[in-house]
Design a protein around this motif. Structure first.
Motif: not given
Lengths: 174, 174
Positions: A153-154, A156, A159-160, B8, B10, B12, B146-155
């Motif tokens: 799993t990557e 990515r 947003k951070h 914040y 977050q 995932y 996604i726009n409303a989040a501060d941090l977004v990670t895509e697995m």
């Protein structure tokens, strides 16, 4: 404990958040199911909040082979020695085969900093007992490690908030 | 407990493994640091191994608003009612502000199955107390979330042994 079930090799890599936390979550899940977990952390040496929590479980063993502050440029002789010590510890753990799940947290970073080589890490994968589920985390997984894994799993970063200058917070990032 | 620290949002998301496990890991880390955690799980209703483990912590509250088997096609009236119940529970928890960290596990999937809307989820994000760290997981996060989040990670799934026909294993996937 899990008998003859085949264990797989899972890799969590990429520049996004959630790699170590996913490994912690998997450790907790496994511990909750009664499996024996070894959580080995390379490079990092701090007493993070999660270790306090992991240590509450009798069937999770946490071992750290890093230093208090992160490597920012060139690793020292001490960094390399600590990583080798951790590497040998894992080989020994595989030989004794006392664990169902083994996490090598930040092992990809250890390779990136040349604390040991990608070939060394592949050797660990090959030495893993049949039944052991092996979890490898850290940015910059090499192509060889990805090829040797069953699941990759990557993470990515899309947003951070770090980019907005937020400092790592106790209980959230550390 | 964390005073006036800003919490914040977050997210995932993505098709890869590690979203719920990352949320569990974060919960454990936060609990280890003495923070109060609410772990709300939508859609899923099974007693997974991780819940057994999470329940060991006095400062983690686990609430599930799903059903025993996963939704494969159209959700039932019962699915929608359970999700609404969970939704109202979260609103109430925000009003009482007793938690430092709130996880909405599989909330994106609840939106995907139209158990509540993306606007409803955005409303929760807006209602969150200033100090609360909010973690939202699940595939198919909407653009608004996604726009409303501060941090977004895509697995991102790069490789997965499920495609080789492996069944979910206790202590590893569930």
């Amino acid at each position: 404990m899990n008998g003859l079930r085949k264990g797989y090799v899972q890799v969590y890599t990429g520049n996004g958040k959630g790699k170590t936390t996913a490994a912690i979550g998997l450790s907790i899940r496994s511990a909750g199911a009664g499996l024996n977990v070894l959580f080995v952390q390379f490079v990092k040496g701090l007493e993070y909040s999660e270790h306090k929590a992991l240590k509450r479980f009798d069937n999770i063993t946490v071992k750290q082979f890093g230093r208090k502050n992160f490597i920012h440029s060139k690793p020292t002789k001490d960094d390399i020695e600590k990583a080798k010590e951790g590497y040998d510890f894992v080989i020994n753990a595989f030989e004794e085969n006392r664990y169902d799940v083994v996490v090598l947290d930040e092992a990809n970073i250890a390779v990136f900093f040349k604390l040991f080589s990608s070939d060394d890490l592949i050797k660990l994968i090959k030495l893993k007992p049949y039944n052991v589920e092996l979890i490898i985390t850290g940015r910059y997984a090499t192509d060889d490690v990805i090829n040797a894994a069953d699941l990759v799993t990557e993470m990515r970063e899309i947003k951070h908030y770090y980019t907005e200058g937020v400092v790592a917070r106790i209980g959230i990032e550390k």
